[in-house]
Design an enzyme around this catalytic site. Structure first.
Site, PDB file in Angstrom:
ATOM      1  N   SER A  11     -11.470  14.104 -31.440  1.00  0.00           N
ATOM      2  CA  SER A  11     -11.786  13.179 -30.345  1.00  0.00           C
ATOM      3  C   SER A  11     -13.137  12.506 -30.549  1.00  0.00           C
ATOM      4  CB  SER A  11     -11.813  13.958 -29.031  1.00  0.00           C
ATOM      5  OG  SER A  11     -12.783  14.998 -29.146  1.00  0.00           O
ATOM      6  N   GLY A  12     -13.501  12.307 -31.819  1.00  0.00           N
ATOM      7  CA  GLY A  12     -14.726  11.547 -32.094  1.00  0.00           C
ATOM      8  C   GLY A  12     -14.475  10.079 -31.827  1.00  0.00           C
ATOM      9  N   ALA A 153     -13.772   1.919 -36.103  1.00  0.00           N
ATOM     10  CA  ALA A 153     -13.245   2.442 -34.833  1.00  0.00           C
ATOM     11  C   ALA A 153     -13.591   1.574 -33.630  1.00  0.00           C
ATOM     12  CB  ALA A 153     -13.748   3.866 -34.614  1.00  0.00           C
ATOM     13  N   LYS A 204     -13.677   5.199 -51.003  1.00  0.00           N
ATOM     14  CA  LYS A 204     -14.412   3.994 -50.591  1.00  0.00           C
ATOM     15  C   LYS A 204     -15.723   4.337 -49.881  1.00  0.00           C
ATOM     16  CE  LYS A 204     -13.363   4.380 -46.142  1.00  0.00           C
ATOM     17  NZ  LYS A 204     -13.745   3.908 -44.827  1.00  0.00           N
TER      18      LYS A 204
END
Length: 349
Positions: A11-12, A153, A204
């Site tokens: 739940s970051g 995000a 990456k």
């Protein structure tokens, strides 16, 4: 067909952004149970439990402030309780914690449960490289897919348009996961090369640390473009050496490959912290606290794991960019010497 229950393990910042999408879709689509559980590592925020804040205010005030989560997303502080009824488990925690979480979940999942990993990183096993989806799949005995792409995000949470890639060997399962996660602004391509998709997502972050060093040292756009291109070449070379399945260049042209590499080298947290590291000389740990609210950076840790794997195979010289990131982060090599790995790259010999 019974509706599929979904659990988000984590739940970051990214886990909460995905919860917003998955919660919205599960509430509307008959093939999914509307109640989506989200495992939350319990924290105390101003005298209140984070799970209570999420379940009453429908917002992850610590990791994704300013974004409402759908009310059908239920925060649960116990990972076993969150996951035990789930048909689909979405794993989205920092990669260094996944082993401990799998140990807790082992033996507590439904017999036919499946998983999808959104975790970018690799694990070093006794025989070299282990992908995070392999670690989860082996420890929990469940089939695994992966989702990787150019997905910062905060932008996903803002519903800005982006693409992503699901790697899934089973076409029917791939389609189900696409239905669970696709929106008009989060567009998904499904491919079968799971290993390649996942390795792009891990590697990456190392290249992005190099791009951040460039920014911090004021090297300019041409140098940064060279870092990105040489980094991509090392990513492809590494995938061809270490992936058990086929590795086609076409997969690197999907969102999980070149697109994710570009966005991470211009906008991601690995770049941001590496730039500050080159500018200020503060430690990575100190900058994680200052710039990331204490969240862990994936790039340096992955570089350390790559070093261990490549050293074991006697291939350190073939990956000078990856190794330069490792040496600057862990062996005290002056960041100003980072340019040497570019000047003497085997691509130019």
């Amino acid at each position: 067909m019974a509706s599929k229950k979904v659990c988000i393990v984590g739940s970051g910042n990214w886990g909460s952004a995905i919860a917003k999408i998955v919660g919205g879709n599960a509430a509307q689509l008959a093939q999914f149970d509307p109640r989506v559980t989200m495992w939350v590592f319990e924290e105390d925020i101003g005298g209140k439990k984070l799970t209570e804040i999420i379940n009453t205010q429908h917002e992850n005030v610590k990791y994704l402030p300013g974004h409402k989560l759908p009310p059908n997303v239920v925060a649960v502080p116990d990972v076993v309780q969150a996951a035990e009824d789930a048909d689909i488990l979405i794993f989205v925690v920092p990669h260094q914690f996944i082993g401990k979480i799998c140990d807790q979940l082992k033996g507590h999942l439904k017999a036919n449960a499946t998983g999808i990993s959104l975790i970018k990183g690799v694990d070093e096993g006794p025989n070299g490289l282990k992908l995070i989806s392999e670690v989860i799949g082996e420890r929990l005995g469940i089939p695994m897919s992966v989702l990787m792409g150019a997905n910062i995000a905060s932008e996903v949470a803002d519903e800005k348009f982006c693409e992503t890639t699901i790697g899934c060997k089973d076409p029917a399962q791939g389609q189900l996961l696409k239905e669970l996660m696709q929106t008009p602004n989060f567009r998904i391509t499904v491919v079968q090369e799971v290993d390649t998709v996942e390795i792009c997502g891990a590697l990456k972050n190392v290249v992005a640390v190099g791009a951040g060093f460039c920014d911090g040292l004021g090297f300019g756009d041409n140098t940064k473009a060279a870092v990105i291109r040489l980094g991509l070449m090392e990513m492809i070379a590494f995938a061809k050496l270490f992936c058990s399945g086929p590795v086609s260049s076409a997969t690197f042209l999907e969102s999980c490959g070149v697109a994710d590499l570009i966005t991470t080298c211009y906008g991601g947290r690995n770049r941001k912290v590496a730039e500050a590291f080159a500018r200020t000389g503060k430690s990575i740990e100190q900058l994680e606290k200052e710039l990331l609210n204490g969240q862990k950076l994936q790039g340096p840790e992955t570089a350390r794991e790559l070093y261990s794997i490549l050293q074991h195979k006697g291939l350190v010289d073939k990956f000078p960019l990856f190794m330069a990131v490792y040496k600057v982060c862990y062996e005290g090599q002056p960041v100003g010497e980072f340019i040497h790995c570019l000047q003497n790259h085997p691509e130019h010999m």
